[in-house]
Write a protein that holds these residues in place. Structure first.
Motif, PDB file in Angstrom:
ATOM      1  N   ASP A 198      35.152  -0.612  -6.249  1.00 16.00           N
ATOM      2  CA  ASP A 198      35.208   0.840  -6.419  1.00 16.00           C
ATOM      3  C   ASP A 198      34.937   1.525  -5.084  1.00 16.00           C
ATOM      4  O   ASP A 198      33.958   1.199  -4.393  1.00 16.00           O
ATOM      5  N   ILE A 199      35.799   2.477  -4.709  1.00 15.38           N
ATOM      6  CA  ILE A 199      35.529   3.349  -3.568  1.00 15.38           C
ATOM      7  C   ILE A 199      34.927   4.636  -4.099  1.00 15.38           C
ATOM      8  O   ILE A 199      35.497   5.283  -4.985  1.00 15.38           O
ATOM      9  N   VAL A 200      33.754   5.012  -3.575  1.00 11.91           N
ATOM     10  CA  VAL A 200      33.069   6.223  -4.039  1.00 11.91           C
ATOM     11  C   VAL A 200      32.804   7.150  -2.852  1.00 11.91           C
ATOM     12  O   VAL A 200      32.414   6.700  -1.772  1.00 11.91           O
ATOM     13  N   ALA A 201      33.036   8.453  -3.070  1.00 13.68           N
ATOM     14  CA  ALA A 201      32.812   9.447  -2.012  1.00 13.68           C
ATOM     15  C   ALA A 201      32.808  10.829  -2.661  1.00 13.68           C
ATOM     16  O   ALA A 201      33.871  11.426  -2.858  1.00 13.68           O
ATOM     17  N   GLN A 202      31.622  11.321  -2.972  1.00 13.13           N
ATOM     18  CA  GLN A 202      31.541  12.601  -3.672  1.00 13.13           C
ATOM     19  C   GLN A 202      31.925  13.778  -2.768  1.00 13.13           C
ATOM     20  O   GLN A 202      32.220  14.863  -3.266  1.00 13.13           O
ATOM     21  N   ASN A 203      31.960  13.570  -1.463  1.00  7.06           N
ATOM     22  CA  ASN A 203      32.192  14.672  -0.520  1.00  7.06           C
ATOM     23  C   ASN A 203      33.593  14.692   0.074  1.00  7.06           C
ATOM     24  O   ASN A 203      33.842  15.398   1.049  1.00  7.06           O
ATOM     25  N   VAL A 204      34.529  13.939  -0.492  1.00  6.25           N
ATOM     26  CA  VAL A 204      35.925  13.977  -0.040  1.00  6.25           C
ATOM     27  C   VAL A 204      36.755  14.603  -1.150  1.00  6.25           C
ATOM     28  O   VAL A 204      36.837  14.059  -2.259  1.00  6.25           O
ATOM     29  N   LYS A 205      37.382  15.734  -0.820  1.00  6.91           N
ATOM     30  CA  LYS A 205      38.125  16.496  -1.821  1.00  6.91           C
ATOM     31  C   LYS A 205      39.443  16.986  -1.235  1.00  6.91           C
ATOM     32  O   LYS A 205      39.633  16.981  -0.021  1.00  6.91           O
ATOM     33  N   THR A 206      40.346  17.413  -2.098  1.00  4.03           N
ATOM     34  CA  THR A 206      41.638  17.894  -1.626  1.00  4.03           C
ATOM     35  C   THR A 206      41.494  19.291  -1.030  1.00  4.03           C
ATOM     36  O   THR A 206      40.663  20.096  -1.463  1.00  4.03           O
ATOM     37  N   ASN A 207      42.353  19.556  -0.031  1.00  2.00           N
ATOM     38  CA  ASN A 207      42.326  20.865   0.625  1.00  2.00           C
ATOM     39  C   ASN A 207      42.708  21.997  -0.315  1.00  2.00           C
ATOM     40  O   ASN A 207      42.161  23.104  -0.216  1.00  2.00           O
ATOM     41  N   ASP A 208      43.658  21.716  -1.215  1.00  2.00           N
ATOM     42  CA  ASP A 208      44.219  22.816  -1.995  1.00  2.00           C
ATOM     43  C   ASP A 208      43.316  23.276  -3.138  1.00  2.00           C
ATOM     44  O   ASP A 208      42.911  24.438  -3.201  1.00  2.00           O
ATOM     45  N   PHE A 209      42.949  22.338  -4.025  1.00  2.00           N
ATOM     46  CA  PHE A 209      42.189  22.731  -5.212  1.00  2.00           C
ATOM     47  C   PHE A 209      40.769  22.169  -5.262  1.00  2.00           C
ATOM     48  O   PHE A 209      40.047  22.396  -6.227  1.00  2.00           O
ATOM     49  N   GLY A 210      40.382  21.411  -4.232  1.00  2.00           N
ATOM     50  CA  GLY A 210      39.030  20.857  -4.223  1.00  2.00           C
ATOM     51  C   GLY A 210      38.818  19.752  -5.223  1.00  2.00           C
ATOM     52  O   GLY A 210      37.680  19.522  -5.676  1.00  2.00           O
ATOM     53  N   ASP A 211      39.888  19.059  -5.578  1.00  2.00           N
ATOM     54  CA  ASP A 211      39.767  17.948  -6.531  1.00  2.00           C
ATOM     55  C   ASP A 211      39.224  16.702  -5.822  1.00  2.00           C
ATOM     56  O   ASP A 211      39.494  16.483  -4.635  1.00  2.00           O
ATOM     57  N   PRO A 212      38.493  15.865  -6.540  1.00  2.00           N
ATOM     58  CA  PRO A 212      37.987  14.636  -5.914  1.00  2.00           C
ATOM     59  C   PRO A 212      39.138  13.734  -5.489  1.00  2.00           C
ATOM     60  O   PRO A 212      40.089  13.528  -6.256  1.00  2.00           O
ATOM     61  N   VAL A 213      39.052  13.180  -4.292  1.00  2.00           N
ATOM     62  CA  VAL A 213      40.037  12.221  -3.812  1.00  2.00           C
ATOM     63  C   VAL A 213      39.683  10.820  -4.311  1.00  2.00           C
ATOM     64  O   VAL A 213      40.556  10.025  -4.634  1.00  2.00           O
ATOM     65  N   PHE A 214      38.389  10.545  -4.361  1.00  2.00           N
ATOM     66  CA  PHE A 214      37.883   9.256  -4.840  1.00  2.00           C
ATOM     67  C   PHE A 214      36.864   9.521  -5.951  1.00  2.00           C
ATOM     68  O   PHE A 214      36.447  10.653  -6.179  1.00  2.00           O
ATOM     69  N   LYS A 215      36.458   8.479  -6.630  1.00  2.00           N
ATOM     70  CA  LYS A 215      35.386   8.616  -7.605  1.00  2.00           C
ATOM     71  C   LYS A 215      34.131   9.115  -6.890  1.00  2.00           C
ATOM     72  O   LYS A 215      33.750   8.572  -5.851  1.00  2.00           O
ATOM     73  N   PRO A 216      33.453  10.117  -7.424  1.00  2.00           N
ATOM     74  CA  PRO A 216      32.196  10.537  -6.799  1.00  2.00           C
ATOM     75  C   PRO A 216      31.108   9.473  -6.949  1.00  2.00           C
ATOM     76  O   PRO A 216      30.238   9.339  -6.080  1.00  2.00           O
ATOM     77  N   TYR A 217      31.183   8.726  -8.051  1.00  2.00           N
ATOM     78  CA  TYR A 217      30.140   7.744  -8.346  1.00  2.00           C
ATOM     79  C   TYR A 217      30.660   6.740  -9.362  1.00  2.00           C
ATOM     80  O   TYR A 217      31.718   6.936  -9.986  1.00  2.00           O
ATOM     81  N   VAL A 218      29.918   5.675  -9.523  1.00  2.00           N
ATOM     82  CA  VAL A 218      30.118   4.752 -10.642  1.00  2.00           C
ATOM     83  C   VAL A 218      28.743   4.486 -11.259  1.00  2.00           C
ATOM     84  O   VAL A 218      27.713   4.572 -10.570  1.00  2.00           O
ATOM     85  N   ILE A 219      28.739   4.185 -12.542  1.00  2.00           N
ATOM     86  CA  ILE A 219      27.515   3.762 -13.216  1.00  2.00           C
ATOM     87  C   ILE A 219      27.739   2.331 -13.697  1.00  2.00           C
ATOM     88  O   ILE A 219      28.665   2.065 -14.461  1.00  2.00           O
ATOM     89  N   LYS A 220      26.898   1.423 -13.221  1.00  2.00           N
ATOM     90  CA  LYS A 220      27.007   0.009 -13.555  1.00  2.00           C
ATOM     91  C   LYS A 220      25.794  -0.415 -14.368  1.00  2.00           C
ATOM     92  O   LYS A 220      24.661   0.022 -14.088  1.00  2.00           O
ATOM     93  N   GLN A 221      26.022  -1.274 -15.327  1.00  2.00           N
ATOM     94  CA  GLN A 221      24.925  -1.844 -16.098  1.00  2.00           C
ATOM     95  C   GLN A 221      24.435  -3.116 -15.406  1.00  2.00           C
ATOM     96  O   GLN A 221      25.214  -4.047 -15.195  1.00  2.00           O
ATOM     97  N   ILE A 222      23.158  -3.141 -15.034  1.00  2.00           N
ATOM     98  CA  ILE A 222      22.560  -4.332 -14.431  1.00  2.00           C
ATOM     99  C   ILE A 222      21.397  -4.765 -15.311  1.00  2.00           C
ATOM    100  O   ILE A 222      20.373  -4.085 -15.384  1.00  2.00           O
ATOM    101  N   ASN A 223      21.588  -5.859 -16.031  1.00  2.00           N
ATOM    102  CA  ASN A 223      20.560  -6.378 -16.929  1.00  2.00           C
ATOM    103  C   ASN A 223      20.059  -5.305 -17.901  1.00  2.00           C
ATOM    104  O   ASN A 223      18.853  -5.174 -18.148  1.00  2.00           O
TER     105      ASN A 223
END
Length: 575
Positions: A198-223
């Motif tokens: 997974d590529i995550v980057a909450q601070n990368v967005k499109t110039n036009d509408f400010g939509d996320p380019v990548f997932k801002p985050y992921v939530i993983k289950q660990i044990n």
């Protein structure tokens, strides 16, 4: 498939006994290896962290900085400690393997004793063992992974993309990856990495509408514990690197957005929240004090090898801030104990990856050999012999930086040379052969063109002042690039503690003051302007031409400015 503790220690003992001149028998070798690499598991959640590998698949020499000045509130604080100051702060024994890993003290002798560091085959063995001993552990990659070597450049990053999948990276964020362009980066995310990384980057967005380019985050289950990993790409990518390579995306620190994302993942039940960041450590420290709800920031960009986290207090409690060095030289290991829905305790180690102590993982080594094979003749071309230590790392010129500046001035016929303050690059010991691969380790970028520009003295001063402020601005949020631009031919005085526009003084060329109105020929490389595409020969051709001509590189004295205002600063070696 994992390996058990006994098998791992036996492998370490064999590797140490066969390649490290520190122990006379296998028992001693095993004892030393166990001390470095045997980490009892703590708690339910384990996160492994690499960053700033800069496409270095092979073991290498990597000298830590002798100068990493802190200014303002950061003076005398982590990460701005070097040499004995760092050893004292973290209680590391002088002369030990850890002292060599974390400082530049007695570098040449220690490098010959302890051998090379890093290498993805050796890193893979360590990752494999730690994941086997920590079920559910994730490997986080802080970015600057696909750039910095000839094979990464020539394969359009494919060698590193495949290496990261084989290494077992689970989540990554970005910086230099963007210099392959938007289309290539998204192609890798959507095809090569799909179902793997997974590529995550909450601070990368499109110039036009400010939509996320990548997932801002992921939530993983660990044990059974929900763990949120939020991404923070390098905020100043379109400034430090060419804007034309990411024309449709915006970046920035975006602190308010970060807090909103933290609140969102907490609202979704995350019991552990971490940020995978490429801000740089000073920026991470400031951000940690201003946002709440983050348990740890796994940092990169500034290449700081920090043995233990800095604990930052904030309105929500505290945040641990780490930074895991560069060049594949370190692996961070964070264990969290979680009780009643929150982190109750932690244990952390930043492990040096000594190639002589850790055997190579066979599948990874086979892969590396295969991807290098088509380029082997080009990589191994012998250009010159160095009689002195060559390195790049520190606030001002390193010896390899100086070599690049000398090549630019000689080949381009310039009065002055500027070379970017890049932190990445490997080191060479006296007597080593300089190959084309070593030159590419210092220069392999997607905008490598050289330039020759006429500038007056006033413009030269403005450039130096601007870059100096990017490095030494007392507000970390305004630190926008790498280290200070490397300078050839021109001598000057620098006061990092002075105000903007007043740090650069006494500029001298050939013993004469630089004339503000006179025009000078200035050579450079890595222009960020789109109009400078194909401006001149790639920098590696210029340096290779220079080396072929001189054949022997005598010990290089870096052109370092006279410094003011930093006496007693623990971010520099004295004397």
């Amino acid at each position: 498939m994992g390996i058990n503790r006994r098998e791992f220690l036996q492998m370490l003992a064999v590797a140490a006994g066969g390649g490290l001149a520190l122990h006379t028998d296998a028992a001693q070798a095993q004892k030393a290896a166990a001390k470095l690499y045997e980490l009892p598991r703590h708690g339910q959640v384990s996160l492994l962290h690499i960053t700033d590998c800069h496409a270095q698949l092979q073991p290498l020499y990597s000298r830590e900085p002798h100068m990493n000045l802190g200014v303002g509130d950061m003076a005398g604080r982590v990460p701005h400690l070097v040499g004995e100051h760092l050893l004292k702060a973290f209680r590391i024994r002088p002369g030990s393997a850890e002292a060599h890993a974390f400082t530049c003290l007695d570098f040449e002798q220690a490098a010959r004793t302890y051998g090379k560091v890093g290498g993805f085959a050796h890193l893979a063995t360590l990752v494999r063992q730690l994941k086997a001993s920590r079920p559910g552990a994730l490997l986080l990659d802080g970015g600057d992974t696909w750039q910095g070597s000839a094979t990464a450049l020539w394969s359009n990053a494919q060698d590193m993309v495949d290496a990261c999948k084989l290494l077992g990276v689970d989540v990554m964020t970005l910086h230099w990856e963007a210099t392959y362009g938007e289309a290539r980066l998204k192609e890798i995310e959507e095809k090569d990495f799909a179902g793997h990384i997974d590529i995550v980057a909450q601070n990368v967005k499109t110039n036009d509408f400010g939509d996320p380019v990548f997932k801002p985050y992921v939530i993983k289950q660990i044990n059974g514990i929900p763990v949120a990993i939020i991404g923070q790409a390098f905020p100043y990518t379109p400034i430090a690197n060419p804007r034309w390579q990411v024309p449709n995306w915006t970046y920035g620190i975006q602190e308010e957005s970060m807090q909103a994302v933290v609140d969102e993942v907490r609202g979704k039940g995350a019991q552990v929240v971490v940020v995978l960041s490429h801000n740089g450590m000073d920026v991470d420290l400031k951000m940690a004090a201003r946002i709440h709800g983050v348990d740890a920031i796994f940092g990169g960009h500034t290449h700081d090898g920090v043995p233990q986290p800095v604990v930052v207090k904030n309105s929500g409690g505290q945040t641990l801030v780490t930074n895991a060095g560069s060049n594949g030289k370190f692996l961070g290991v964070m264990d969290f104990q979680v009780r009643q829905g929150r982190v109750s305790s932690y244990k952390y180690r930043l492990l040096p990856v000594f190639a002589n102590l850790i055997p190579a993982d066979a599948p990874m080594q086979d892969f590396i050999d295969r991807v290098r094979a088509p380029y082997q003749d080009k990589l191994s071309e012998k250009l010159a012999i160095t009689e002195g230590l060559l390195y790049r790392r520190g606030n001002f010129n390193g010896t390899f930086d100086q070599l690049i500046c000398d090549a630019l001035m000689q080949v381009k016929g310039a009065d002055i040379a500027f070379s970017p303050g890049f932190r990445w690059g490997t080191s060479l010991l006296p007597g080593d052969t300089i190959t084309m691969e070593h030159v590419m380790d210092q220069t392999a970028i997607t905008y490598p063109w050289t330039t020759l520009t006429e500038m007056n003295g006033a413009t030269i001063k403005t450039i130096l002042e601007d870059v100096c402020d990017n490095l030494f601005n007392p507000d970390p949020y305004y630190q926008q690039g790498g280290d200070m631009v490397r300078v050839g031919g021109l001598q000057y005085t620098c006061d990092p503690t002075a105000a903007m526009g007043q740090r650069i003084q006494n500029m001298m060329l050939n013993g004469q003051p630089l004339d503000a109105d006179r025009t000078y020929k200035v050579a450079g490389w890595a222009p960020v302007s789109e109009t400078a595409k194909e401006a001149g020969a790639p920098i590696w051709d210029v340096v290779a031409e220079y080396l072929r001509a001189i054949k022997v590189v005598q010990p290089v004295r870096p052109n370092v400015p006279i410094l003011k205002g930093v006496r007693g600063n623990s971010g520099m070696l004295q004397g």
